[in-house]
Design an enzyme around this catalytic site. Structure first.
Site, PDB file in Angstrom:
ATOM      1  N   ARG A  63     -16.381 -33.299   8.211  1.00 16.91           N
ATOM      2  CA  ARG A  63     -16.794 -31.971   7.726  1.00 16.91           C
ATOM      3  C   ARG A  63     -15.639 -31.015   7.965  1.00 16.91           C
ATOM      4  O   ARG A  63     -15.607 -30.294   8.953  1.00 16.91           O
ATOM      5  CB  ARG A  63     -18.064 -31.503   8.457  1.00 16.91           C
ATOM      6  CG  ARG A  63     -18.756 -30.338   7.785  1.00 16.91           C
ATOM      7  CD  ARG A  63     -18.812 -29.114   8.672  1.00 16.91           C
ATOM      8  NE  ARG A  63     -17.486 -28.628   9.023  1.00 16.91           N
ATOM      9  CZ  ARG A  63     -17.221 -27.718   9.939  1.00 16.91           C
ATOM     10  NH1 ARG A  63     -18.182 -27.209  10.643  1.00 16.91           N
ATOM     11  NH2 ARG A  63     -15.991 -27.306  10.209  1.00 16.91           N
ATOM     12  N   LYS A  81      -4.866 -26.715  14.749  1.00 19.66           N
ATOM     13  CA  LYS A  81      -5.485 -26.140  15.958  1.00 19.66           C
ATOM     14  C   LYS A  81      -4.523 -26.222  17.139  1.00 19.66           C
ATOM     15  O   LYS A  81      -4.425 -25.300  17.950  1.00 19.66           O
ATOM     16  CB  LYS A  81      -6.772 -26.900  16.293  1.00 19.66           C
ATOM     17  CG  LYS A  81      -7.905 -26.598  15.335  1.00 19.66           C
ATOM     18  CD  LYS A  81      -8.990 -25.781  15.992  1.00 19.66           C
ATOM     19  CE  LYS A  81      -9.808 -25.090  14.925  1.00 19.66           C
ATOM     20  NZ  LYS A  81     -11.049 -24.494  15.342  1.00 19.66           N
ATOM     21  N   GLU A  93     -13.690 -31.611  16.822  1.00 20.35           N
ATOM     22  CA  GLU A  93     -13.378 -30.659  15.759  1.00 20.35           C
ATOM     23  C   GLU A  93     -13.796 -31.188  14.388  1.00 20.35           C
ATOM     24  O   GLU A  93     -13.414 -32.306  14.013  1.00 20.35           O
ATOM     25  CB  GLU A  93     -11.853 -30.442  15.770  1.00 20.35           C
ATOM     26  CG  GLU A  93     -11.379 -29.293  14.980  1.00 20.35           C
ATOM     27  CD  GLU A  93     -11.867 -27.963  15.517  1.00 20.35           C
ATOM     28  OE1 GLU A  93     -11.781 -27.722  16.725  1.00 20.35           O
ATOM     29  OE2 GLU A  93     -12.351 -27.160  14.707  1.00 20.35           O
ATOM     30  N   ASP A  94     -14.574 -30.423  13.679  1.00 23.42           N
ATOM     31  CA  ASP A  94     -14.943 -30.732  12.293  1.00 23.42           C
ATOM     32  C   ASP A  94     -15.565 -32.109  12.112  1.00 23.42           C
ATOM     33  O   ASP A  94     -15.214 -32.860  11.186  1.00 23.42           O
ATOM     34  CB  ASP A  94     -13.722 -30.519  11.374  1.00 23.42           C
ATOM     35  CG  ASP A  94     -13.465 -29.031  11.132  1.00 23.42           C
ATOM     36  OD1 ASP A  94     -14.139 -28.208  11.784  1.00 23.42           O
ATOM     37  OD2 ASP A  94     -12.612 -28.693  10.306  1.00 23.42           O
ATOM     38  N   TYR A  99      -2.819 -22.052   9.773  1.00 23.45           N
ATOM     39  CA  TYR A  99      -4.220 -22.422   9.948  1.00 23.45           C
ATOM     40  C   TYR A  99      -5.063 -21.858   8.805  1.00 23.45           C
ATOM     41  O   TYR A  99      -4.601 -21.815   7.675  1.00 23.45           O
ATOM     42  CB  TYR A  99      -4.701 -22.021  11.361  1.00 23.45           C
ATOM     43  CG  TYR A  99      -5.921 -22.823  11.694  1.00 23.45           C
ATOM     44  CD1 TYR A  99      -5.855 -24.213  11.792  1.00 23.45           C
ATOM     45  CD2 TYR A  99      -7.153 -22.223  11.798  1.00 23.45           C
ATOM     46  CE1 TYR A  99      -6.987 -24.972  11.986  1.00 23.45           C
ATOM     47  CE2 TYR A  99      -8.299 -22.977  12.008  1.00 23.45           C
ATOM     48  CZ  TYR A  99      -8.207 -24.346  12.092  1.00 23.45           C
ATOM     49  OH  TYR A  99      -9.345 -25.093  12.277  1.00 23.45           O
ATOM     50  N   ASN A 139     -15.604 -20.835   5.721  1.00 22.85           N
ATOM     51  CA  ASN A 139     -14.192 -21.088   5.416  1.00 22.85           C
ATOM     52  C   ASN A 139     -14.078 -22.247   4.446  1.00 22.85           C
ATOM     53  O   ASN A 139     -14.966 -23.104   4.413  1.00 22.85           O
ATOM     54  CB  ASN A 139     -13.446 -21.476   6.710  1.00 22.85           C
ATOM     55  CG  ASN A 139     -13.170 -20.295   7.601  1.00 22.85           C
ATOM     56  OD1 ASN A 139     -12.860 -19.231   7.129  1.00 22.85           O
ATOM     57  ND2 ASN A 139     -13.289 -20.502   8.910  1.00 22.85           N
ATOM     58  N   ASP A 143     -15.630 -27.118  19.295  1.00 26.94           N
ATOM     59  CA  ASP A 143     -15.249 -25.761  18.915  1.00 26.94           C
ATOM     60  C   ASP A 143     -16.142 -25.201  17.814  1.00 26.94           C
ATOM     61  O   ASP A 143     -16.417 -24.003  17.793  1.00 26.94           O
ATOM     62  CB  ASP A 143     -13.789 -25.752  18.467  1.00 26.94           C
ATOM     63  CG  ASP A 143     -13.289 -24.334  18.278  1.00 26.94           C
ATOM     64  OD1 ASP A 143     -13.487 -23.520  19.206  1.00 26.94           O
ATOM     65  OD2 ASP A 143     -12.741 -24.022  17.212  1.00 26.94           O
ATOM     66  N   ASP A 144     -16.582 -26.055  16.900  1.00 27.49           N
ATOM     67  CA  ASP A 144     -17.388 -25.558  15.774  1.00 27.49           C
ATOM     68  C   ASP A 144     -18.728 -25.025  16.256  1.00 27.49           C
ATOM     69  O   ASP A 144     -19.293 -24.118  15.656  1.00 27.49           O
ATOM     70  CB  ASP A 144     -17.620 -26.680  14.754  1.00 27.49           C
ATOM     71  CG  ASP A 144     -16.306 -27.275  14.317  1.00 27.49           C
ATOM     72  OD1 ASP A 144     -15.476 -26.528  13.789  1.00 27.49           O
ATOM     73  OD2 ASP A 144     -16.090 -28.485  14.549  1.00 27.49           O
TER      74      ASP A 144
HETATM   75  P1  NAI Z   1     -22.796 -27.477   8.827  1.00 24.14           P
HETATM   76  O1  NAI Z   1     -22.622 -28.474   7.745  1.00 24.14           O
HETATM   77  O2  NAI Z   1     -23.141 -27.933  10.196  1.00 24.14           O
HETATM   78  O3  NAI Z   1     -23.949 -26.444   8.372  1.00 24.14           O
HETATM   79  C1  NAI Z   1     -24.066 -25.834   7.123  1.00 24.14           C
HETATM   80  C2  NAI Z   1     -25.461 -25.264   7.038  1.00 24.14           C
HETATM   81  O4  NAI Z   1     -25.591 -24.464   5.878  1.00 24.14           O
HETATM   82  C3  NAI Z   1     -26.553 -26.319   6.962  1.00 24.14           C
HETATM   83  O5  NAI Z   1     -27.605 -25.972   7.819  1.00 24.14           O
HETATM   84  C4  NAI Z   1     -27.015 -26.239   5.511  1.00 24.14           C
HETATM   85  O6  NAI Z   1     -28.365 -26.642   5.330  1.00 24.14           O
HETATM   86  C5  NAI Z   1     -26.846 -24.751   5.268  1.00 24.14           C
HETATM   87  N1  NAI Z   1     -26.819 -24.357   3.867  1.00 24.14           N
HETATM   88  C6  NAI Z   1     -26.193 -24.968   2.830  1.00 24.14           C
HETATM   89  N2  NAI Z   1     -26.444 -24.277   1.688  1.00 24.14           N
HETATM   90  C7  NAI Z   1     -27.202 -23.221   2.032  1.00 24.14           C
HETATM   91  C8  NAI Z   1     -27.782 -22.151   1.309  1.00 24.14           C
HETATM   92  N3  NAI Z   1     -27.605 -22.038  -0.013  1.00 24.14           N
HETATM   93  N4  NAI Z   1     -28.515 -21.241   1.984  1.00 24.14           N
HETATM   94  C9  NAI Z   1     -28.694 -21.330   3.328  1.00 24.14           C
HETATM   95  N5  NAI Z   1     -28.176 -22.342   4.053  1.00 24.14           N
HETATM   96  C10 NAI Z   1     -27.444 -23.251   3.420  1.00 24.14           C
HETATM   97  O7  NAI Z   1     -21.505 -26.605   8.835  1.00 24.14           O
HETATM   98  P2  NAI Z   1     -20.984 -25.592   9.975  1.00 24.14           P
HETATM   99  O8  NAI Z   1     -20.152 -26.311  10.940  1.00 24.14           O
HETATM  100  O9  NAI Z   1     -22.122 -24.826  10.516  1.00 24.14           O
HETATM  101  O10 NAI Z   1     -20.011 -24.656   9.132  1.00 24.14           O
HETATM  102  C11 NAI Z   1     -20.528 -23.835   8.089  1.00 24.14           C
HETATM  103  C12 NAI Z   1     -19.415 -22.937   7.576  1.00 24.14           C
HETATM  104  O11 NAI Z   1     -19.002 -22.048   8.602  1.00 24.14           O
HETATM  105  C13 NAI Z   1     -18.160 -23.697   7.139  1.00 24.14           C
HETATM  106  O12 NAI Z   1     -17.693 -23.125   5.945  1.00 24.14           O
HETATM  107  C14 NAI Z   1     -17.181 -23.463   8.248  1.00 24.14           C
HETATM  108  O13 NAI Z   1     -15.854 -23.452   7.805  1.00 24.14           O
HETATM  109  C15 NAI Z   1     -17.592 -22.081   8.716  1.00 24.14           C
HETATM  110  N6  NAI Z   1     -17.203 -21.808  10.099  1.00 24.14           N
HETATM  111  C16 NAI Z   1     -16.545 -20.650  10.352  1.00 24.14           C
HETATM  112  C17 NAI Z   1     -16.123 -20.338  11.610  1.00 24.14           C
HETATM  113  C18 NAI Z   1     -15.431 -19.038  11.855  1.00 24.14           C
HETATM  114  O14 NAI Z   1     -15.574 -18.106  11.166  1.00 24.14           O
HETATM  115  N7  NAI Z   1     -14.668 -18.896  12.851  1.00 24.14           N
HETATM  116  C19 NAI Z   1     -16.330 -21.274  12.723  1.00 24.14           C
HETATM  117  C20 NAI Z   1     -17.105 -22.447  12.373  1.00 24.14           C
HETATM  118  C21 NAI Z   1     -17.512 -22.697  11.097  1.00 24.14           C
END
Ligand code: NAI
Length: 551
Positions: free
Chosen positions: A154, A172, A243-244, A101, A406, A266-267
């Site tokens: 995404r 997953k 998911e994603d 993963y 991630n 999950d996200d």
């Molecule tokens: P998303 O696309 O829904 O949200 C991303 C957000 O970041 C948006 O609101 C965007 O406007 C904002 N953004 C982009 N550039 C920015 C900047 N320079 N400054 C501030 N905000 C900025 O994506 P999602 O689902 O929220 O995922 C975001 C990240 O979190 C991904 O890399 C994902 O892999 C990671 N993630 C990690 C998890 C974990 O640690 N277990 C679980 C879920 C997501």
């Protein structure tokens, strides 16, 4: 309930038996089995114990040149000998999880068309509109209990990867089996291939998905609705994990379906529970109360809003009003601080749009708001720069820093940077793993805020109780159960999540609390066993070779 073992077709023998991943034992077939099942001559003479087979697999894994090669090698093993694959993963969780993963699955999705060897799961494409229900029976396993579905829009923080995103549901579900003890035959990965807006991918000669722009608006909604209806008909009561999916669709689908069927995202929700659990543990180190925290999220997407929603609910449960609780959570998106004056905000950000002057810059936001907690979920590498983290440390004696994005290439900062730029004071966790850091003679072990601590137990608890719906209270219970699994020894080395080798125990503990909540909320359809925890452990799949009917 999921079965303890994998299901094996009766009457398999000879070469067909060796080619059946669920039944194959390779060199572990006994002399008697070889004799009675027509295997003599088809295997080298050595008869091995599963432990020896696992040792050979790990030797091969370690000799591969790159983590992507290791991912490919392990995937090929799963297609050959499912039991050995899951046994290897389980026996070496700390080493194999990052290969199966995150973070390696991100590389695997990017290279999906190149490393592709054999199909796994169901691909339902935009061209299947009107006939999705005819397609589901093509899946050979009738007792599907958990579906993980993506549309590839995404993938982690990597954006639209189209059909390449299939690596995520596959990965997953591997964790559902290895950690959550859900039987392999109960798991179905699904790719909804509605096209891709990633032009480079559509030009890639090895791309395996539809080479067309994504379905949008009504056409997209109707396609997903047809899929959901077909799934409910084919597998009544199945758990559907979204998911994603890209931001807007993720929120819309969850909103549309969470009252209609047993599903979760999950996200949003899994991340929410994981984030809240991490905060509970971090506060054991700082000694503060959740209701006193000032939390700044860099990112206002699925992950950030998922955590903000859970944290707000937890603060309300601890006595704050909803307004007071939301007032302690601040969001920043790509356009700056989320404030009331902004006209460009979508509905789900509005509750967190507070009265404040607009700010574009993260360092300025940290200086103005003086957060005690900084959570990165932006998909933007290096966002937590030295000036940002030094500014944070000026306002908080022991700042809590979660860099969740991630894969590793997208992390807002590394563990080394988080500790170094706060003079060793940060309590740090990250979405992708980082090695321990020694600073001024003290070694700190960063925790990995992996959703794998939540969703396998969530699914197991739902199956154990026969829950008809997934409630917020179940995620709340999961967060508390996870936090309770963090030991004093974990905290002593700075780790706010349990070690990954404990994932299976964590899943059992989470499942017990989730099922308990389903029973107490009247959402369960199964009768409650006297000892719920023991019953849940007893139903978990164990990767032992399944009995063979004719042996
Ligand atoms: P998303 O696309 O829904 O949200 C991303 C957000 O970041 C948006 O609101 C965007 O406007 C904002 N953004 C982009 N550039 C920015 C900047 N320079 N400054 C501030 N905000 C900025 O994506 P999602 O689902 O929220 O995922 C975001 C990240 O979190 C991904 O890399 C994902 O892999 C990671 N993630 C990690 C998890 C974990 O640690 N277990 C679980 C879920 C997501």
């Amino acid at each position: 309930m999921p079965k303890r073992r994998s299901s094996v077709q009766p009457n398999l023998q000879g070469a067909a038996l060796l080619r059946d991943a669920a039944a194959n034992r390779g060199t572990a077939f006994s002399a008697r089995m070889r004799e009675t099942l027509g295997l003599q001559g088809l295997l080298p003479p050595a008869i091995e114990m599963p432990e020896q087979q696992v040792a050979r697999v790990m030797d091969n894994v370690r000799r591969q040149a790159t983590d992507l090669d290791r991912h490919v090698y392990l995937g090929a093993l799963r297609e050959r000998n499912e039991t050995l694959f899951y046994r290897t993963v389980l026996d070496h969780l700390g080493e194999t999880l990052p290969l199966v993963y995150t973070p390696t699955v991100g590389l695997a999705c990017q290279a999906f068309g190149r490393i592709f060897q054999a199909p796994r799961g169901l691909y339902i494409t935009a061209q299947d509109r009107g006939r999705i229900r005819d397609l589901l029976p093509h899946w050979p396993q009738p007792q599907v209990r958990v579906i993980v579905v993506t549309d590839g829009s995404r993938i982690l923080g990597l954006g639209d990867l189209g059909a390449n995103g299939m690596g995520i549901p596959i990965g997953k579900l591997d964790l559902y089996v290895a950690c959550g003890g859900v039987a392999p035959a109960a798991c179905l990965p699904v790719m909804l291939d509605v096209g891709t807006d990633n032009a480079a991918l559509r030009e890639d000669p090895f791309y395996l998905g539809l080479r067309q722009p994504r379905l949008r608006a009504e056409a997209y909604d109707a396609f997903v609705a047809e899929f959901v209806a077909a799934v409910q008909e084919a597998y009544p009561g199945v758990l559907l994990q979204f998911e994603d999916f890209s931001n807007a669709n993720a929120f819309a689908l969850l909103h549309r379906y969470h009252h209609q069927l047993c599903c979760f995202n999950d996200d949003i929700q899994g991340t929410g529970a994981m984030g809240l659990a991490g905060l509970y543990s971090a506060l054991r180190l700082t000694g503060g109360q959740l209701t006193e925290q000032q939390i700044l999220f860099a990112g206002a997407g699925e992950a950030a809003l998922g955590i903000a929603t859970m944290v707000t609910a937890a603060m309300v449960a601890q006595g704050l009003s909803p307004e007071q609780a939301r007032g302690r959570c601040w969001l920043m998106d790509s356009k700056g601080l989320v404030v009331a004056a902004r006209a460009d905000l979508v509905a789900h950000k509005r509750p967190y749009a507070h009265d404040h002057a607009p700010l574009q810059d993260l360092q300025a936001a940290v200086a103005a708001l003086r957060p005690s907690v900084l959570i990165g979920a932006s998909g933007t590498p290096a966002l937590f720069s030295e000036p940002v983290l030094r500014e944070l440390a000026r306002g908080a004696a022991r700042p809590i820093v979660f860099a969740l994005s991630n894969p590793t290439s997208k992390a807002e900062c590394t563990a080394q940077q988080a500790y170094a730029w706060t003079d060793g004071q940060a309590i740090f966790a990250s979405g992708s793993p980082f090695p321990p850091v020694t600073l001024a003679g003290k070694t700190r072990v960063p925790g990995q805020s992996n959703n794998a601590y939540i969703f396998p137990g969530m699914g197991l608890g739902i199956l154990a109780s026969g829950a008809t719906h997934v409630s917020d209270a179940m995620f709340f219970a999961a967060a508390q159960a996870l936090a309770d699994q963090v030991s004093h020894a974990d905290l002593q080395c700075g780790r706010v999540f349990p070690g990954q080798e404990r994932l299976r125990d964590v899943a059992a503990a989470v499942a017990t609390r989730v099922a308990e909540t389903a029973f107490s909320q009247g959402l369960a359809t199964h009768s409650r066993p006297a000892d719920l925890g023991a019953a849940i452990k007893a139903m978990m799949y164990v990767p032992d070779y399944p009995p063979l009917p004719r042996a």
